[in-house]
Design a protein around this motif. Structure first.
Motif, PDB file in Angstrom:
ATOM      1  N   ARG A  77       0.821  -1.208   0.000  1.00 39.61           N
ATOM      2  CA  ARG A  77       0.000   0.000   0.000  1.00 39.61           C
ATOM      3  C   ARG A  77       0.856   1.259   0.000  1.00 39.61           C
ATOM      4  O   ARG A  77       0.672   2.147  -0.823  1.00 39.61           O
ATOM      5  CB  ARG A  77      -0.935  -0.013   1.226  1.00 39.61           C
ATOM      6  CG  ARG A  77      -1.844   1.194   1.336  1.00 39.61           C
ATOM      7  CD  ARG A  77      -2.820   1.299   0.189  1.00 39.61           C
ATOM      8  NE  ARG A  77      -3.784   2.371   0.391  1.00 39.61           N
ATOM      9  CZ  ARG A  77      -4.710   2.704  -0.492  1.00 39.61           C
ATOM     10  NH1 ARG A  77      -4.792   2.053  -1.637  1.00 39.61           N
ATOM     11  NH2 ARG A  77      -5.557   3.691  -0.237  1.00 39.61           N
ATOM     12  N   VAL A 123      -0.567  -0.105   9.316  1.00 46.25           N
ATOM     13  CA  VAL A 123      -1.212  -1.417   9.211  1.00 46.25           C
ATOM     14  C   VAL A 123      -2.218  -1.609  10.335  1.00 46.25           C
ATOM     15  O   VAL A 123      -3.355  -2.037  10.114  1.00 46.25           O
ATOM     16  CB  VAL A 123      -0.160  -2.546   9.224  1.00 46.25           C
ATOM     17  CG1 VAL A 123      -0.840  -3.913   9.341  1.00 46.25           C
ATOM     18  CG2 VAL A 123       0.687  -2.509   7.965  1.00 46.25           C
ATOM     19  N   GLU A 129      -3.102  -3.463   3.851  1.00 45.40           N
ATOM     20  CA  GLU A 129      -2.737  -4.807   4.297  1.00 45.40           C
ATOM     21  C   GLU A 129      -1.242  -4.926   4.555  1.00 45.40           C
ATOM     22  O   GLU A 129      -0.820  -5.629   5.467  1.00 45.40           O
ATOM     23  CB  GLU A 129      -3.152  -5.833   3.233  1.00 45.40           C
ATOM     24  CG  GLU A 129      -4.651  -6.030   3.098  1.00 45.40           C
ATOM     25  CD  GLU A 129      -5.240  -6.799   4.267  1.00 45.40           C
ATOM     26  OE1 GLU A 129      -4.561  -7.706   4.780  1.00 45.40           O
ATOM     27  OE2 GLU A 129      -6.378  -6.489   4.659  1.00 45.40           O
ATOM     28  N   ARG A 130      -0.443  -4.235   3.726  1.00 46.28           N
ATOM     29  CA  ARG A 130       1.013  -4.358   3.836  1.00 46.28           C
ATOM     30  C   ARG A 130       1.682  -3.025   3.569  1.00 46.28           C
ATOM     31  O   ARG A 130       1.260  -2.261   2.712  1.00 46.28           O
ATOM     32  CB  ARG A 130       1.560  -5.389   2.846  1.00 46.28           C
ATOM     33  CG  ARG A 130       1.175  -6.826   3.143  1.00 46.28           C
ATOM     34  CD  ARG A 130       1.889  -7.754   2.181  1.00 46.28           C
ATOM     35  NE  ARG A 130       1.485  -9.125   2.398  1.00 46.28           N
ATOM     36  CZ  ARG A 130       0.457  -9.700   1.779  1.00 46.28           C
ATOM     37  NH1 ARG A 130      -0.256  -8.994   0.907  1.00 46.28           N
ATOM     38  NH2 ARG A 130       0.158 -10.957   2.023  1.00 46.28           N
ATOM     39  N   GLY A 173       2.903  -6.313   7.781  1.00 48.40           N
ATOM     40  CA  GLY A 173       1.550  -6.596   7.320  1.00 48.40           C
ATOM     41  C   GLY A 173       0.732  -7.396   8.308  1.00 48.40           C
ATOM     42  O   GLY A 173       1.119  -7.586   9.468  1.00 48.40           O
ATOM     43  N   LYS A 174      -0.390  -7.911   7.825  1.00 43.55           N
ATOM     44  CA  LYS A 174      -1.347  -8.632   8.669  1.00 43.55           C
ATOM     45  C   LYS A 174      -1.181 -10.141   8.613  1.00 43.55           C
ATOM     46  O   LYS A 174      -1.803 -10.861   9.399  1.00 43.55           O
ATOM     47  CB  LYS A 174      -2.773  -8.255   8.269  1.00 43.55           C
ATOM     48  CG  LYS A 174      -3.108  -6.787   8.508  1.00 43.55           C
ATOM     49  CD  LYS A 174      -4.547  -6.468   8.150  1.00 43.55           C
ATOM     50  CE  LYS A 174      -4.888  -5.011   8.428  1.00 43.55           C
ATOM     51  NZ  LYS A 174      -6.300  -4.684   8.097  1.00 43.55           N
ATOM     52  N   ASN A 175      -0.359 -10.643   7.670  1.00 43.51           N
ATOM     53  CA  ASN A 175      -0.147 -12.080   7.564  1.00 43.51           C
ATOM     54  C   ASN A 175       0.772 -12.559   8.676  1.00 43.51           C
ATOM     55  O   ASN A 175       1.857 -12.024   8.880  1.00 43.51           O
ATOM     56  CB  ASN A 175       0.448 -12.438   6.207  1.00 43.51           C
ATOM     57  CG  ASN A 175      -0.607 -12.480   5.126  1.00 43.51           C
ATOM     58  OD1 ASN A 175      -1.778 -12.185   5.381  1.00 43.51           O
ATOM     59  ND2 ASN A 175      -0.204 -12.820   3.921  1.00 43.51           N
TER      60      ASN A 175
END
Length: 334
Positions: A77, A123, A129-130, A173-175
């Protein structure tokens, strides 16, 4: 949520999904040489100037981090990046081909902490997301920018640092991964009136002390609640001053303190005087050495505190002091 005077504790912590490190020949010959992703055979990286070399190094770090995560640039992003040069040219020239919306940062050698703080806050706030955080420095370009061109061959005092030729890139990120950023402590300007640009460790140590103390107060922790408290660029002179300042505040971090500038080079064999510095020092050491230890669970919680001396050739020549700043990033194994 807000913690204390200067900190944020994330209710949903972002993860450090992937990272990459690219360094020069001298860094590859140091104690961490086998841990970096890319070690250059020559410090021009195939380019014609030091500045172009630094841009190439930063671009390669970004591409490598993206490749390790199996991501295209379009998956990011925002990019938060910085370097030591005027107008941030190493970053703007380096990441241009990626075409990621960018925030150019300058926090001197603390820039990796600033970039990681802003990326993780973005984030956590749901702005993407990243995010990609990247910083770099180069011995040749930094010497020309702040001291003397290499051809001048000036003698460096023992208090001087050796600017690291290196870059570190981080995907936040969210991962889920095995390292998460659980909080940040944003530093403030601390100026003890020192004017010696060849002794940056002394200029930065008060800011490091201020941020570490504030982090402990904001999170209601003791220094032993961290497996390591890691500063970015204090070196041997700055570390000694930091210990004295911390003891003056009734804290002792001597047992669990580490400094990236003291770790990346062998002081006895590599003639680096007070140690390493530069935007790439803390970033490359974080990617190559610190994150793997957290990921494996050898360190459960680390306070990462890159430190910066906020000077310019103009301010120095006008007789101004060298203020410092340090940002704290709380990294935890998960």
């Amino acid at each position: 949520m807000i913690k204390g005077k200067q900190s944020i504790a994330f209710e949903v912590s972002p993860y450090l999904e992937e990272s990459a490190s690219v360094v020069g020949k001298k860094e590859g010959e140091g104690p961490l040489g086998g841990m970096f992703d890319i070690v250059a055979e020559e410090d021009l990286f195939g380019e014609n100037t030091w500045e172009e070399a630094e841009s190439t190094m930063q671009k390669e770090a970004c591409l490598l981090a993206l490749g390790k995560a199996h991501l295209a640039p379009e998956s990011i992003r925002y990019l938060f990046g910085g370097d030591l040069l005027r107008q941030g040219v190493a970053t703007s020239m380096g990441v241009e081909t990626l075409q990621i919306p960018m925030f150019g940062l300058y926090g001197a050698c603390s820039t990796s902490g600033e970039a990681l703080a802003l990326a993780s806050m973005s984030v956590a706030a749901g702005y993407g997301e990243r995010m990609l955080a990247v910083t770099s420095s180069h011995f040749g370009s930094a010497e020309k920018e702040f001291r003397f061109p290499l051809g001048y061959a000036n003698q460096r005092p023992l208090s001087a640092h050796w600017t690291v030729t290196g870059s570190g890139a981080f995907i936040v990120g969210k991962n889920r991964s095995h390292v998460r950023i659980t909080g940040v402590t944003v530093g403030k300007i601390v100026d003890y009136g020192l004017k010696d640009s060849q002794n940056m460790g002394a200029c930065m140590a008060p800011a490091a002390c201020d941020t570490i103390i504030q982090n402990l107060e904001d999170f209601e922790r003791k220094e032993t609640d961290y497996d390591r408290i890691i500063t970015g660029d204090l070196g041997y002179v700055g570390q000694s001053i930091l210990f004295d300042l911390m003891r003056g505040k009734e804290h002792d971090i001597k047992i669990n303190h580490m400094d990236c500038g003291m770790t990346i080079f062998d002081q006895n064999l590599q003639d680096t005087h007070a140690g390493g510095s530069g935007c790439g020092c803390a970033a490359a050491t974080l990617s190559a050495y610190i994150l793997p230890k957290i990921s494996r669970g050898e360190w459960k919680r680390v306070l990462f505190v890159p430190t910066g001396a906020l000077m310019s050739t103009v301010s120095y020549n006008e007789g101004a002091s060298v203020p410092g700043i340090a940002h704290g990033i709380v990294l935890e194994h998960c």
